[in-house]
Scaffold this motif. Structure first.
Motif, PDB file in Angstrom:
ATOM      1  N   VAL A   1       0.870  -1.182   0.000  1.00  0.00           N
ATOM      2  CA  VAL A   1       0.000   0.000   0.000  1.00  0.00           C
ATOM      3  C   VAL A   1       0.900   1.223   0.000  1.00  0.00           C
ATOM      4  O   VAL A   1       1.876   1.284   0.742  1.00  0.00           O
ATOM      5  N   ASP A   2       0.565   2.180  -0.865  1.00  0.00           N
ATOM      6  CA  ASP A   2       1.498   3.267  -1.134  1.00  0.00           C
ATOM      7  C   ASP A   2       0.821   4.638  -0.991  1.00  0.00           C
ATOM      8  O   ASP A   2       0.176   5.124  -1.914  1.00  0.00           O
ATOM      9  N   GLY A   3       0.933   5.212   0.213  1.00  0.00           N
ATOM     10  CA  GLY A   3       0.474   6.591   0.425  1.00  0.00           C
ATOM     11  C   GLY A   3      -1.013   6.808   0.213  1.00  0.00           C
ATOM     12  O   GLY A   3      -1.428   7.706  -0.519  1.00  0.00           O
ATOM     13  N   VAL A   4      -1.842   6.008   0.886  1.00  0.00           N
ATOM     14  CA  VAL A   4      -3.291   6.132   0.696  1.00  0.00           C
ATOM     15  C   VAL A   4      -3.892   7.173   1.641  1.00  0.00           C
ATOM     16  O   VAL A   4      -3.682   7.124   2.852  1.00  0.00           O
ATOM     17  N   ASP A   5      -4.622   8.126   1.070  1.00  0.00           N
ATOM     18  CA  ASP A   5      -5.438   9.080   1.831  1.00  0.00           C
ATOM     19  C   ASP A   5      -6.884   8.756   1.534  1.00  0.00           C
ATOM     20  O   ASP A   5      -7.292   8.746   0.372  1.00  0.00           O
ATOM     21  N   LEU A   6      -7.661   8.502   2.583  1.00  0.00           N
ATOM     22  CA  LEU A   6      -9.063   8.124   2.354  1.00  0.00           C
ATOM     23  C   LEU A   6      -9.917   8.554   3.537  1.00  0.00           C
ATOM     24  O   LEU A   6      -9.538   8.341   4.687  1.00  0.00           O
ATOM     25  N   SER A   7     -11.050   9.179   3.248  1.00  0.00           N
ATOM     26  CA  SER A   7     -12.028   9.477   4.301  1.00  0.00           C
ATOM     27  C   SER A   7     -13.284   8.681   4.024  1.00  0.00           C
ATOM     28  O   SER A   7     -13.836   8.759   2.925  1.00  0.00           O
ATOM     29  N   VAL A   8     -13.723   7.906   4.998  1.00  0.00           N
ATOM     30  CA  VAL A   8     -14.984   7.171   4.884  1.00  0.00           C
ATOM     31  C   VAL A   8     -15.977   7.870   5.792  1.00  0.00           C
ATOM     32  O   VAL A   8     -15.699   8.087   6.969  1.00  0.00           O
ATOM     33  N   ARG A   9     -17.126   8.237   5.241  1.00  0.00           N
ATOM     34  CA  ARG A   9     -18.095   8.998   6.024  1.00  0.00           C
ATOM     35  C   ARG A   9     -18.850   8.100   6.983  1.00  0.00           C
ATOM     36  O   ARG A   9     -19.061   6.921   6.709  1.00  0.00           O
ATOM     37  N   ASP A  10     -19.291   8.703   8.067  1.00  0.00           N
ATOM     38  CA  ASP A  10     -20.085   7.982   9.055  1.00  0.00           C
ATOM     39  C   ASP A  10     -21.325   7.385   8.395  1.00  0.00           C
ATOM     40  O   ASP A  10     -22.076   8.081   7.715  1.00  0.00           O
ATOM     41  N   GLY A  11     -21.526   6.070   8.562  1.00  0.00           N
ATOM     42  CA  GLY A  11     -22.747   5.435   8.066  1.00  0.00           C
ATOM     43  C   GLY A  11     -22.748   5.093   6.587  1.00  0.00           C
ATOM     44  O   GLY A  11     -23.737   4.593   6.072  1.00  0.00           O
ATOM     45  N   GLU A  12     -21.664   5.345   5.873  1.00  0.00           N
ATOM     46  CA  GLU A  12     -21.696   5.041   4.440  1.00  0.00           C
ATOM     47  C   GLU A  12     -21.194   3.631   4.165  1.00  0.00           C
ATOM     48  O   GLU A  12     -20.557   2.994   5.005  1.00  0.00           O
ATOM     49  N   LEU A  13     -21.530   3.126   2.976  1.00  0.00           N
ATOM     50  CA  LEU A  13     -20.986   1.849   2.532  1.00  0.00           C
ATOM     51  C   LEU A  13     -19.987   2.180   1.429  1.00  0.00           C
ATOM     52  O   LEU A  13     -20.371   2.600   0.338  1.00  0.00           O
TER      53      LEU A  13
ATOM     54  N   PHE B   1     -19.834   0.705   6.711  1.00  0.00           N
ATOM     55  CA  PHE B   1     -19.345  -0.545   6.120  1.00  0.00           C
ATOM     56  C   PHE B   1     -18.194  -0.200   5.177  1.00  0.00           C
ATOM     57  O   PHE B   1     -18.321   0.704   4.353  1.00  0.00           O
ATOM     58  N   VAL B   2     -17.099  -0.943   5.287  1.00  0.00           N
ATOM     59  CA  VAL B   2     -16.046  -0.879   4.265  1.00  0.00           C
ATOM     60  C   VAL B   2     -15.977  -2.273   3.665  1.00  0.00           C
ATOM     61  O   VAL B   2     -15.835  -3.265   4.380  1.00  0.00           O
ATOM     62  N   TYR B   3     -16.108  -2.332   2.342  1.00  0.00           N
ATOM     63  CA  TYR B   3     -16.329  -3.601   1.664  1.00  0.00           C
ATOM     64  C   TYR B   3     -15.282  -3.768   0.574  1.00  0.00           C
ATOM     65  O   TYR B   3     -15.163  -2.920  -0.304  1.00  0.00           O
ATOM     66  N   VAL B   4     -14.510  -4.842   0.650  1.00  0.00           N
ATOM     67  CA  VAL B   4     -13.465  -5.094  -0.349  1.00  0.00           C
ATOM     68  C   VAL B   4     -13.962  -6.089  -1.392  1.00  0.00           C
ATOM     69  O   VAL B   4     -14.521  -7.129  -1.040  1.00  0.00           O
ATOM     70  N   THR B   5     -13.777  -5.754  -2.668  1.00  0.00           N
ATOM     71  CA  THR B   5     -14.167  -6.697  -3.730  1.00  0.00           C
ATOM     72  C   THR B   5     -13.340  -6.435  -4.993  1.00  0.00           C
ATOM     73  O   THR B   5     -12.807  -5.340  -5.172  1.00  0.00           O
TER      74      THR B   5
ATOM     75  N   PHE C   1     -20.894  -1.781  -7.755  1.00  0.00           N
ATOM     76  CA  PHE C   1     -21.921  -0.876  -8.282  1.00  0.00           C
ATOM     77  C   PHE C   1     -23.265  -1.117  -7.605  1.00  0.00           C
ATOM     78  O   PHE C   1     -24.041  -0.198  -7.399  1.00  0.00           O
ATOM     79  N   THR C   2     -23.551  -2.374  -7.256  1.00  0.00           N
ATOM     80  CA  THR C   2     -24.820  -2.681  -6.595  1.00  0.00           C
ATOM     81  C   THR C   2     -24.844  -2.130  -5.173  1.00  0.00           C
ATOM     82  O   THR C   2     -25.846  -1.589  -4.723  1.00  0.00           O
ATOM     83  N   LEU C   3     -23.724  -2.273  -4.461  1.00  0.00           N
ATOM     84  CA  LEU C   3     -23.718  -2.015  -3.018  1.00  0.00           C
ATOM     85  C   LEU C   3     -23.316  -0.598  -2.606  1.00  0.00           C
ATOM     86  O   LEU C   3     -23.841  -0.062  -1.648  1.00  0.00           O
ATOM     87  N   ALA C   4     -22.374  -0.022  -3.314  1.00  0.00           N
ATOM     88  CA  ALA C   4     -21.638   1.110  -2.738  1.00  0.00           C
ATOM     89  C   ALA C   4     -22.367   2.436  -2.796  1.00  0.00           C
ATOM     90  O   ALA C   4     -23.032   2.746  -3.782  1.00  0.00           O
ATOM     91  N   ASP C   5     -22.184   3.231  -1.732  1.00  0.00           N
ATOM     92  CA  ASP C   5     -22.502   4.662  -1.811  1.00  0.00           C
ATOM     93  C   ASP C   5     -21.379   5.345  -2.589  1.00  0.00           C
ATOM     94  O   ASP C   5     -21.608   6.189  -3.435  1.00  0.00           O
ATOM     95  N   ARG C   6     -20.138   4.955  -2.246  1.00  0.00           N
ATOM     96  CA  ARG C   6     -18.980   5.437  -3.014  1.00  0.00           C
ATOM     97  C   ARG C   6     -18.022   4.269  -3.228  1.00  0.00           C
ATOM     98  O   ARG C   6     -18.001   3.327  -2.445  1.00  0.00           O
TER      99      ARG C   6
ATOM    100  N   GLY D   1     -15.312   7.931  -5.672  1.00  0.00           N
ATOM    101  CA  GLY D   1     -16.505   8.680  -6.060  1.00  0.00           C
ATOM    102  C   GLY D   1     -17.720   7.776  -6.096  1.00  0.00           C
ATOM    103  O   GLY D   1     -17.613   6.558  -5.922  1.00  0.00           O
ATOM    104  N   ALA D   2     -18.883   8.387  -6.309  1.00  0.00           N
ATOM    105  CA  ALA D   2     -20.111   7.615  -6.458  1.00  0.00           C
ATOM    106  C   ALA D   2     -19.978   6.724  -7.691  1.00  0.00           C
ATOM    107  O   ALA D   2     -19.243   7.064  -8.622  1.00  0.00           O
ATOM    108  N   PRO D   3     -20.680   5.585  -7.715  1.00  0.00           N
ATOM    109  CA  PRO D   3     -20.553   4.664  -8.856  1.00  0.00           C
ATOM    110  C   PRO D   3     -20.730   5.344 -10.213  1.00  0.00           C
ATOM    111  O   PRO D   3     -19.929   5.132 -11.122  1.00  0.00           O
ATOM    112  N   THR D   4     -21.761   6.192 -10.359  1.00  0.00           N
ATOM    113  CA  THR D   4     -21.973   6.837 -11.664  1.00  0.00           C
ATOM    114  C   THR D   4     -20.823   7.771 -12.005  1.00  0.00           C
ATOM    115  O   THR D   4     -20.422   7.886 -13.165  1.00  0.00           O
ATOM    116  N   GLU D   5     -20.261   8.410 -10.973  1.00  0.00           N
ATOM    117  CA  GLU D   5     -19.174   9.366 -11.193  1.00  0.00           C
ATOM    118  C   GLU D   5     -17.924   8.661 -11.720  1.00  0.00           C
ATOM    119  O   GLU D   5     -17.321   9.075 -12.704  1.00  0.00           O
TER     120      GLU D   5
END
Length: 380
Positions: free
Chosen positions: A23-35, A191-195, A202-207, A220-224
């Protein structure tokens, strides 16, 4: 703004094993309650990233924050996170109820309370009636439900799911995707979900966070992410597309021309830095390509696509193959020694057969462009 209990923040997190940079320099914010789904090919670092959130791995550098607290040096059992593994990791010698109550027992809850809570949790995942069964008698889908119930029973702030459905067959997997979505909404947890499966993401994620070679490439959001990929890797990974390489010839205000490998010059949008003589690659998604018999009428979709007057090019090719997919048909069209995938919604075969000459066309504005190093090109 108040920090909720289950915001997750990774700040420049890296993990090396000897010479291997996982893993190489990951910056990530997961919002409260998001999948949030971490999506990428195997070996891209997504599971390692998740294990650093859970505390099962310590970062080589960088920080992990959960709910506003720096947990980088905190052991896994001190973090209010729970993990669901790919192989479910159930205890074979315990009953279903004992499996679900295990975390509650470790936490020191009394026997009656444990059994009541575990029983309620089994009901939530539609496994009531199986309390006294051995987990070895269960089907894959049932094991998955028990593993989920066990992880949720301890009421974690964050549920981490590592490829939890990859051992299930397609139909069961799709059923469980819908169920997981419902459970996420009902429990209101992060929820943080690895796949590695984009349909699942695309079915599950908020982002969706897309990873490649240990880096987080786009979030980003799936459509984005589907419509606005940041680079060629994302465009390639999120579905089948046709990459067409060529050299930019004349450039106008809105459009330029690309002289391609299949001996046709096609019209493309005028992209920044796509100057005459520059090497350039464009992506033509199958769903944007119209197909008709050479000299014949357009299909209904293609007429509609051209009705706004933007019309694209039409080039001629030969149908090598047609792949019938139930709700759609895909043609493989050979053009000047190159193969293009052409998608066709609707199941009417429109009479086109293998070996037949066809005209294919598209609206130039649906074309995405990529610089030689893979970076997405913006419109000029």
């Amino acid at each position: 703004e108040e920090t909720h209990m289950s915001d997750i923040e990774l700040r420049n997190v890296s993990k090396s094993y000897g010479d291997l940079q996982a893993v190489d320099g990951v910056d990530l914010s997961v919002r409260d309650g998001e999948l949030l789904c971490l999506l990428g090919p195997s070996g891209c670092g997504k599971s390692t990233t998740m294990r650093m959130i859970s505390g099962l791995e310590a970062p080589t550098s960088g920080e992990v924050h959960i709910g506003g607290e720096d947990v980088t040096d905190q052991a896994a059992y001190d973090r209010n996170t729970s993990m669901v593994f790919q192989n479910w990791a159930l205890f074979p010698y315990k009953t279903v109820l004992e499996n679900v109550a295990f975390g509650l027992k470790m936490r020191g809850d009394g026997t009656d309370e444990r059994q009541r809570e575990a029983g309620e949790m089994l009901e939530r995942v539609h496994m009531d009636g199986y309390e006294e069964h051995s987990t070895t008698d269960l089907s894959g889908g049932q094991k998955q439900r028990v593993a989920l119930a066990r992880s949720l029973a301890v009421d974690p702030d964050v549920l981490l799911l590592d490829e939890p459905l990859s051992n299930l067959d397609k139909r069961l997997r799709e059923e469980m995707e819908i169920e997981l979505k419902d459970i996420h909404e009902e429990f209101d947890k992060t929820f943080v979900y690895v796949t590695h499966n984009q349909d699942e993401a695309f079915t599950l994620a908020d982002r969706i966070g897309i990873m490649n070679d240990g880096r987080l490439v786009q979030v980003g959001a799936p459509t984005e992410v589907y419509r606005n990929p940041t680079n060629r890797f994302v465009e390639d990974f999120l579905g089948d597309t046709n990459f067409v390489a060529g050299e930019v010839t004349d450039v106008g205000d809105r459009h330029a021309s690309l002289s391609t490998a299949f001996d046709a010059t096609i019209r493309i949008p005028a992209f920044e830095a796509a100057d005459p003589g520059a090497s350039f690659t464009v992506s033509l998604r199958p769903e944007f390509i119209r197909v008709r018999r050479a000299g014949g009428a357009d299909t209904p979709e293609s007429t509609a696509a051209r009705a706004d007057g933007t019309g694209g090019d039409t080039i001629t090719g030969t149908v090598e193959n047609s792949i019938y997919r139930g709700s759609s048909i895909r043609y493989v069209v050979e053009v000047g020694g190159e193969q293009l995938f052409v998608g066709q919604r609707g199941t009417e075969q429109n009479g086109i057969e293998e070996g037949e000459a066809v005209g294919i066309g598209w609206d130039a504005d649906n074309i995405l462009g990529f610089h030689p190093a893979g970076r997405r090109a913006r419109r000029a």
